[in-house]
Design a protein around this motif. Structure first.
Motif, PDB file in Angstrom:
ATOM      1  N   VAL A  26       0.849  -1.193   0.000  1.00 12.12           N
ATOM      2  CA  VAL A  26       0.000   0.000   0.000  1.00 12.12           C
ATOM      3  C   VAL A  26       0.883   1.241   0.000  1.00 12.12           C
ATOM      4  O   VAL A  26       1.857   1.325   0.754  1.00 12.12           O
ATOM      5  CB  VAL A  26      -0.940  -0.015   1.231  1.00 12.12           C
ATOM      6  CG1 VAL A  26      -1.611   1.341   1.418  1.00 12.12           C
ATOM      7  CG2 VAL A  26      -1.995  -1.100   1.067  1.00 12.12           C
ATOM      8  N   HIS A  27       0.519   2.177  -0.869  1.00 13.39           N
ATOM      9  CA  HIS A  27       1.221   3.466  -0.941  1.00 13.39           C
ATOM     10  C   HIS A  27       0.220   4.566  -0.597  1.00 13.39           C
ATOM     11  O   HIS A  27      -0.843   4.654  -1.212  1.00 13.39           O
ATOM     12  CB  HIS A  27       1.775   3.656  -2.365  1.00 13.39           C
ATOM     13  CG  HIS A  27       2.254   5.045  -2.631  1.00 13.39           C
ATOM     14  ND1 HIS A  27       3.253   5.639  -1.889  1.00 13.39           N
ATOM     15  CD2 HIS A  27       1.868   5.976  -3.557  1.00 13.39           C
ATOM     16  CE1 HIS A  27       3.463   6.865  -2.356  1.00 13.39           C
ATOM     17  NE2 HIS A  27       2.632   7.092  -3.349  1.00 13.39           N
ATOM     18  N   ASP A  28       0.556   5.349   0.388  1.00 13.24           N
ATOM     19  CA  ASP A  28      -0.308   6.461   0.796  1.00 13.24           C
ATOM     20  C   ASP A  28       0.163   7.705   0.044  1.00 13.24           C
ATOM     21  O   ASP A  28       1.300   8.147   0.212  1.00 13.24           O
ATOM     22  CB  ASP A  28      -0.159   6.652   2.319  1.00 13.24           C
ATOM     23  CG  ASP A  28      -1.202   7.604   2.869  1.00 13.24           C
ATOM     24  OD1 ASP A  28      -1.889   8.256   2.068  1.00 13.24           O
ATOM     25  OD2 ASP A  28      -1.313   7.684   4.110  1.00 13.24           O
ATOM     26  N   LYS A  29      -0.727   8.269  -0.781  1.00 14.71           N
ATOM     27  CA  LYS A  29      -0.261   9.366  -1.641  1.00 14.71           C
ATOM     28  C   LYS A  29       0.003  10.640  -0.847  1.00 14.71           C
ATOM     29  O   LYS A  29       0.871  11.424  -1.195  1.00 14.71           O
ATOM     30  CB  LYS A  29      -1.277   9.620  -2.758  1.00 14.71           C
ATOM     31  CG  LYS A  29      -1.281   8.473  -3.762  1.00 14.71           C
ATOM     32  CD  LYS A  29      -2.124   8.761  -4.961  1.00 14.71           C
ATOM     33  CE  LYS A  29      -1.388   9.588  -6.001  1.00 14.71           C
ATOM     34  NZ  LYS A  29      -2.135   9.673  -7.258  1.00 14.71           N
ATOM     35  N   LYS A  30      -0.765  10.848   0.213  1.00 16.55           N
ATOM     36  CA  LYS A  30      -0.567  12.068   0.993  1.00 16.55           C
ATOM     37  C   LYS A  30      -0.996  11.763   2.422  1.00 16.55           C
ATOM     38  O   LYS A  30      -2.107  11.277   2.648  1.00 16.55           O
ATOM     39  CB  LYS A  30      -1.474  13.159   0.412  1.00 16.55           C
ATOM     40  CG  LYS A  30      -1.257  14.517   1.007  1.00 16.55           C
ATOM     41  CD  LYS A  30      -1.843  15.586   0.053  1.00 16.55           C
ATOM     42  CE  LYS A  30      -1.876  16.943   0.712  1.00 16.55           C
ATOM     43  NZ  LYS A  30      -3.062  17.187   1.513  1.00 16.55           N
ATOM     44  N   SER A  31      -0.122  12.009   3.368  1.00 20.61           N
ATOM     45  CA  SER A  31      -0.541  11.774   4.748  1.00 20.61           C
ATOM     46  C   SER A  31       0.038  12.856   5.653  1.00 20.61           C
ATOM     47  O   SER A  31       1.023  13.506   5.303  1.00 20.61           O
ATOM     48  CB  SER A  31      -0.112  10.382   5.221  1.00 20.61           C
ATOM     49  OG  SER A  31       1.266  10.370   5.445  1.00 20.61           O
ATOM     50  N   SER A  32      -0.589  13.021   6.800  1.00 22.94           N
ATOM     51  CA  SER A  32      -0.149  14.074   7.722  1.00 22.94           C
ATOM     52  C   SER A  32       1.249  13.777   8.237  1.00 22.94           C
ATOM     53  O   SER A  32       2.047  14.672   8.443  1.00 22.94           O
ATOM     54  CB  SER A  32      -1.092  14.175   8.910  1.00 22.94           C
ATOM     55  OG  SER A  32      -2.395  14.255   8.455  1.00 22.94           O
ATOM     56  N   LEU A  33       1.524  12.489   8.470  1.00 22.14           N
ATOM     57  CA  LEU A  33       2.863  12.110   8.939  1.00 22.14           C
ATOM     58  C   LEU A  33       3.590  11.434   7.783  1.00 22.14           C
ATOM     59  O   LEU A  33       2.968  10.746   6.976  1.00 22.14           O
ATOM     60  CB  LEU A  33       2.756  11.121  10.108  1.00 22.14           C
ATOM     61  CG  LEU A  33       2.122  11.648  11.393  1.00 22.14           C
ATOM     62  CD1 LEU A  33       2.080  10.552  12.449  1.00 22.14           C
ATOM     63  CD2 LEU A  33       2.893  12.844  11.927  1.00 22.14           C
ATOM     64  N   PRO A  34       4.903  11.628   7.700  1.00 20.19           N
ATOM     65  CA  PRO A  34       5.628  10.953   6.613  1.00 20.19           C
ATOM     66  C   PRO A  34       5.518   9.438   6.745  1.00 20.19           C
ATOM     67  O   PRO A  34       5.562   8.908   7.861  1.00 20.19           O
ATOM     68  CB  PRO A  34       7.073  11.416   6.810  1.00 20.19           C
ATOM     69  CG  PRO A  34       7.129  12.105   8.109  1.00 20.19           C
ATOM     70  CD  PRO A  34       5.743  12.418   8.572  1.00 20.19           C
ATOM     71  N   ARG A  35       5.348   8.780   5.614  1.00 19.75           N
ATOM     72  CA  ARG A  35       5.232   7.312   5.634  1.00 19.75           C
ATOM     73  C   ARG A  35       6.227   6.716   4.657  1.00 19.75           C
ATOM     74  O   ARG A  35       6.627   7.365   3.693  1.00 19.75           O
ATOM     75  CB  ARG A  35       3.806   6.884   5.225  1.00 19.75           C
ATOM     76  CG  ARG A  35       2.737   7.429   6.142  1.00 19.75           C
ATOM     77  CD  ARG A  35       1.379   6.837   5.816  1.00 19.75           C
ATOM     78  NE  ARG A  35       1.341   5.410   6.117  1.00 19.75           N
ATOM     79  CZ  ARG A  35       0.233   4.676   6.068  1.00 19.75           C
ATOM     80  NH1 ARG A  35      -0.910   5.214   5.723  1.00 19.75           N
ATOM     81  NH2 ARG A  35       0.275   3.391   6.360  1.00 19.75           N
ATOM     82  N   PRO A  36       6.587   5.454   4.884  1.00 19.31           N
ATOM     83  CA  PRO A  36       7.434   4.777   3.893  1.00 19.31           C
ATOM     84  C   PRO A  36       6.717   4.788   2.548  1.00 19.31           C
ATOM     85  O   PRO A  36       5.485   4.872   2.503  1.00 19.31           O
ATOM     86  CB  PRO A  36       7.540   3.345   4.427  1.00 19.31           C
ATOM     87  CG  PRO A  36       7.154   3.426   5.859  1.00 19.31           C
ATOM     88  CD  PRO A  36       6.216   4.572   6.001  1.00 19.31           C
ATOM     89  N   TYR A  37       7.475   4.676   1.457  1.00 17.51           N
ATOM     90  CA  TYR A  37       6.830   4.733   0.146  1.00 17.51           C
ATOM     91  C   TYR A  37       5.772   3.630   0.027  1.00 17.51           C
ATOM     92  O   TYR A  37       4.670   3.850  -0.456  1.00 17.51           O
ATOM     93  CB  TYR A  37       7.864   4.606  -0.982  1.00 17.51           C
ATOM     94  CG  TYR A  37       7.186   4.678  -2.323  1.00 17.51           C
ATOM     95  CD1 TYR A  37       6.754   5.900  -2.821  1.00 17.51           C
ATOM     96  CD2 TYR A  37       6.908   3.516  -3.038  1.00 17.51           C
ATOM     97  CE1 TYR A  37       6.057   5.969  -4.025  1.00 17.51           C
ATOM     98  CE2 TYR A  37       6.218   3.581  -4.240  1.00 17.51           C
ATOM     99  CZ  TYR A  37       5.795   4.807  -4.727  1.00 17.51           C
ATOM    100  OH  TYR A  37       5.093   4.873  -5.900  1.00 17.51           O
ATOM    101  N   LYS A  38       6.124   2.452   0.465  1.00 22.67           N
ATOM    102  CA  LYS A  38       5.130   1.383   0.388  1.00 22.67           C
ATOM    103  C   LYS A  38       5.330   0.396   1.536  1.00 22.67           C
ATOM    104  O   LYS A  38       6.431   0.299   2.104  1.00 22.67           O
ATOM    105  CB  LYS A  38       5.190   0.666  -0.961  1.00 22.67           C
ATOM    106  CG  LYS A  38       6.455  -0.123  -1.241  1.00 22.67           C
ATOM    107  CD  LYS A  38       6.295  -0.852  -2.576  1.00 22.67           C
ATOM    108  CE  LYS A  38       7.414  -1.802  -2.934  1.00 22.67           C
ATOM    109  NZ  LYS A  38       8.717  -1.209  -3.184  1.00 22.67           N
ATOM    110  N   GLU A  39       4.249  -0.306   1.876  1.00 25.38           N
ATOM    111  CA  GLU A  39       4.317  -1.306   2.946  1.00 25.38           C
ATOM    112  C   GLU A  39       3.531  -2.547   2.536  1.00 25.38           C
ATOM    113  O   GLU A  39       2.415  -2.427   1.999  1.00 25.38           O
ATOM    114  CB  GLU A  39       3.715  -0.727   4.232  1.00 25.38           C
ATOM    115  CG  GLU A  39       4.529   0.417   4.783  1.00 25.38           C
ATOM    116  CD  GLU A  39       3.803   1.142   5.897  1.00 25.38           C
ATOM    117  OE1 GLU A  39       4.044   0.822   7.056  1.00 25.38           O
ATOM    118  OE2 GLU A  39       2.980   2.017   5.578  1.00 25.38           O
TER     119      GLU A  39
END
Ligand code: BGC
Length: 749
Positions: free
Chosen positions: A665-678
């Motif tokens: 899963v890739h989160d395109k925009k989130s309040s906290l930085p996330r890894p590119y994919k999980e």
């Protein structure tokens, strides 16, 4: 009254009397909690203190006057450890404690097949049961943070999701035998350097997203009856005395009703350990491996010193009751469960299971020109390398085993080759570890060889020139500073001049296959010089047969890497800046400053040349093609909704094989930085040539969540996400948009 009536009345009265006499705790028709409560009510303080600490290296007493049996623990996690003397680490010399060694957990994880984890758990549980052990000290689920960690081979890799999916069926399989799984080492036990004291500092988000999920799954989904807090500290307190880990998270959030059993010698303070959630103490005054005071059991922190605190009114007796109740519950779930099966030892089923799991876990990393499987026109194979002839089940620390039998790679390959009329010769190539002894178990092998490294290489090269094919079998081993408890590796390279040897072999013979037996990644300066590379792990009793199965094509490889094989040590985030405070720590403290950047979460941001083989990579002897995947819905709106991803997978080659479909899963925009994919779903599918099957994978809202450390909650943010579908973390072939529309769905668990 007739005689018959009188007799009937008498018999009835007698059985009523007998029933009235059967204490509730012995009556297994009664609910478990009622039995625990009843047993506890009959025990005095001394009884309760007695059952919460060891009486020998691996056992604790029950309550003899009540007929409550004690607990017998065993390592774990790859086979049932041989018995040691009552108060010594030395062998008891028993004749009934040889076992089947199953593949190391890295290999199990590499199957990416929860059915293999279930088979593993069932099989090892049966061996434990037969040996009358109540607690199996395993599985290990610490996350692969650094490739230098000596114990990575006992764990399941770098990804919290993969590890979670594999640990649950393992535990269920073990416990179906009435044997408790003791998941270890809780938590943040990610290095062996300074393992007894190293104090880990990690942010809450990383703790919850990377290091805790597998433990949580083990407890909440697997229903583990025991957990082992480790040696290290977390934020200033030892894991065994850590109220955040034990009280807030384990017993609070996760509602664990089992027993927290200390690692051997991991307790340091009576007040803290009494108050902060540990239930049982083992191995005090030892380092868990060798040293130790003798017969010190009465001096354990939870023995006389605890009794003293209680008698002085300085410790809460309700907490003692809670610990004792948990231990009673464990005893009733295991030893006092009259309905549990009998188990079995060294059965053909167990050997078959070990071979099958190994076959599914071996990873084909590279196979240029289809060099493997061995072609039928091959007449002469040269096998090179110490690991082709070395028993690998002895050594490595507490997971060391005494096997009933172990097939070495040379034996397995030679036996298979003979049936095809292929001649097999052997050259040592390098000399590594020749000890052949651990904890009194000896391999009986004499591996001494006085040739110099240059001589060994020269001999191997000469023989390589005369062979049709060279198979090098090397890697690491279970000696100190290799894949071994108690020490970490000193560097990322292969030891014993193997790089030089492999390079020389590849130059001498273009058909050189490299097979590595390790529990860790390593540098591969020869990667582009050899046409085929196989990652073979430590695979236990059936090592030789399982490797031969793959080499000769009786098994089509389907394993996938459970951790990243980066190009160099600095490509692992904890080592990027070679900062000692990140590894191995300064003044006893280590800071996980890399946060979530573990494994592919880190290397996804690097150029592809920084990775030799990516997480999830693994080839087959056939080829697969993924068709157009479909989502059951483009929008996830309710918090209980699930999405189904359907992926058509075709076998485009000419032999049956299995492919692992991986969904990230890739989160395109989130309040906290996330890894590119999980990684959030995976499925292994078996497909015949020319066939297409649909792999169906399910995601729920949890797949889109992250841990918000300010709110101390798992959060799903609304917005646009992408579902990435592929066959490795670096082989994504499709990307489907998905909208999460319900605002702020919170994680409910
Ligand atoms: C290890 C544990 C093991 C225990 C008992 C310790 O040294 O860390 O994993 O279960 O010893 O052998």
């Amino acid at each position: 009254m007739t005689l018959k009536t009188t007799l009937t009345l008498l018999v009835g009265a007698a059985s009523l009397y007998a029933a009235a006499q059967t204490p509730i705790y012995l009556d297994d028709t009664k609910p478990l909690e009622e039995r625990v409560h009843d047993a506890l009510s009959r025990m005095n303080v001394a009884d309760k203190i007695a059952i919460i600490h060891a009486q020998s290296k691996f056992s604790s007493p029950g309550v003899q006057r009540l007929g409550i049996p004690g607990i017998w623990c065993t390592d774990g996690p790859h086979g049932i450890r041989p018995d040691v003397l009552w108060d010594e680490w030395d062998q008891a010399g028993a004749t009934n404690d040889s076992c089947v060694a199953f593949p190391a957990l890295t290999c199990l994880a590499a199957t990416w097949n929860p059915d293999m984890a279930a088979l593993y758990g069932k099989s090892i549980g049966e061996e434990a049961r037969y040996r009358n052990k109540n607690v199996l000290l395993g599985p290990g689920v610490n996350i692969y943070r650094s490739p230098l960690n000596g114990r990575n081979f006992e764990y399941m890799g770098e990804d919290p999701y993969l590890t979670s999916r594999m640990v649950v069926p393992y535990i269920q399989g073990v416990q179906a035998n009435g044997v408790a799984a003791c998941v270890k080492h809780y938590a943040l036990n990610n290095q062996e350097i300074d393992r007894d004291h190293v104090d880990v500092y990690v942010d809450d988000r990383t703790l919850h997203e990377i290091y805790l999920p597998a433990f949580k799954a083990a407890i909440k989904e697997g229903g583990a009856w025991a957990i082992m807090p480790g040696y290290n500290k977390y934020a200033g307190d030892h894991a065994c005395e850590n109220s955040t880990l034990l009280l807030d998270i384990l017993k609070g959030d996760w509602k664990f009703d089992g027993v927290a059993i200390s690692d051997w010698g991991a307790v340091h303070n009576t007040e803290k350990v009494a108050a902060n959630g540990l239930d049982m103490e083992f191995g005090s005054w030892t380092d868990g491996l060798a040293n130790g005071a003798s017969n010190a059991y009465d001096d354990y922190y939870l023995a006389r010193p605890y009794l003293k605190l209680i008698s002085e009114g300085k410790a809460d007796t309700a907490l003692l009751d809670d610990k004792a109740a948990r231990v009673l519950r464990l005893i009733m779930r295991t030893e006092m469960n009259r309905n549990r099966p009998y188990g079995s030892l060294n059965s053909q089923d167990h050997y078959d299971a070990a071979r099958r799991i190994a076959g599914e876990g071996i990873v084909l990393l590279k196979n240029n020109h289809n060099l493997l499987p061995v072609a039928e026109d091959v007449k002469r194979i040269l096998l090179v390398g110490e690991n082709a002839i070395k028993m690998m089940t002895v050594g490595g620390g507490s997971s060391s085993l005494k096997v009933q039998r172990e097939t070495m790679p040379l034996e397995g390959i030679a036996a298979h080759a003979a049936t095809w009329g292929i001649e097999v010769n052997y050259e040592r190539g390098y000399v590594g570890d020749t000890t052949g002894e651990y904890n009194g178990v000896t391999t009986g092998q004499n591996l001494a060889d006085s040739r110099s490294s240059q001589q060994l290489i020269a001999n191997a090269v000469k023989a390589a020139r005369e062979a049709d094919m060279v198979i090098f079998i090397g890697g690491l081993n279970k000696s100190d500073h290799q894949d071994c408890e108690g020490t970490d590796r000193k560097n990322f390279s292969l030891p014993y001049a193997q790089d030089e040897l492999i390079t020389a072999l590849a130059e001498a013979n273009p058909n050189t296959v490299v097979v590595m037996l390790t529990g860790n990644a390593y540098s591969m300066p020869w990667k582009d010089k050899v046409p085929a590379i196989v990652q073979g792990w430590y695979i236990g009793s059936e090592a030789g047969n399982a490797i031969a199965d793959v080499i000769f094509g009786h098994v089509n490889p389907s394993g996938k890497l459970p951790f990243t094989f980066a190009s160099s040590l600095t490509d692992y985030a904890p080592h990027t800046n070679s900062a000692p405070e990140m590894y191995p720590g300064v003044d006893g403290k280590v800071y996980y400053k890399e946060g979530l950047d573990i494994g592919y979460r880190h290397t996804d941001r690097l150029p592809s040349t920084n990775v030799n083989y990516a997480f999830g990579h693994g080839l087959s002897y056939t080829t697969f093609a993924l068709g157009k995947p479909q989502l059951s819905t483009p929008t996830l709106s309710g918090s209980d909704d699930t999405i189904t991803v359907t992926v058509p997978v075709s076998n485009t080659g000419n032999r049956a094989g299995s492919e692992v479909i991986q969904v990230y899963v890739h989160d395109k925009k989130s309040s906290l930085p996330r890894p590119y994919k999980e990684l959030k779903a995976f499925k292994k599918v078996k497909i015949n040539p020319s066939e297409t099957v649909n792999a169906t994978l399910t995601l729920d809202k949890n797949a889109f969540a992250y841990f918000d450390d300010n709110r101390q909650q798992w959060i799903v943010e609304p917005g646009e996400f992408e579902i990435l579908i592929g066959t490795a973390s670096d082989a994504i072939s499709a990307c489907l948009p998905i909208e999460i529309s319900a605002p702020g769905i919170a994680w409910h668990d």
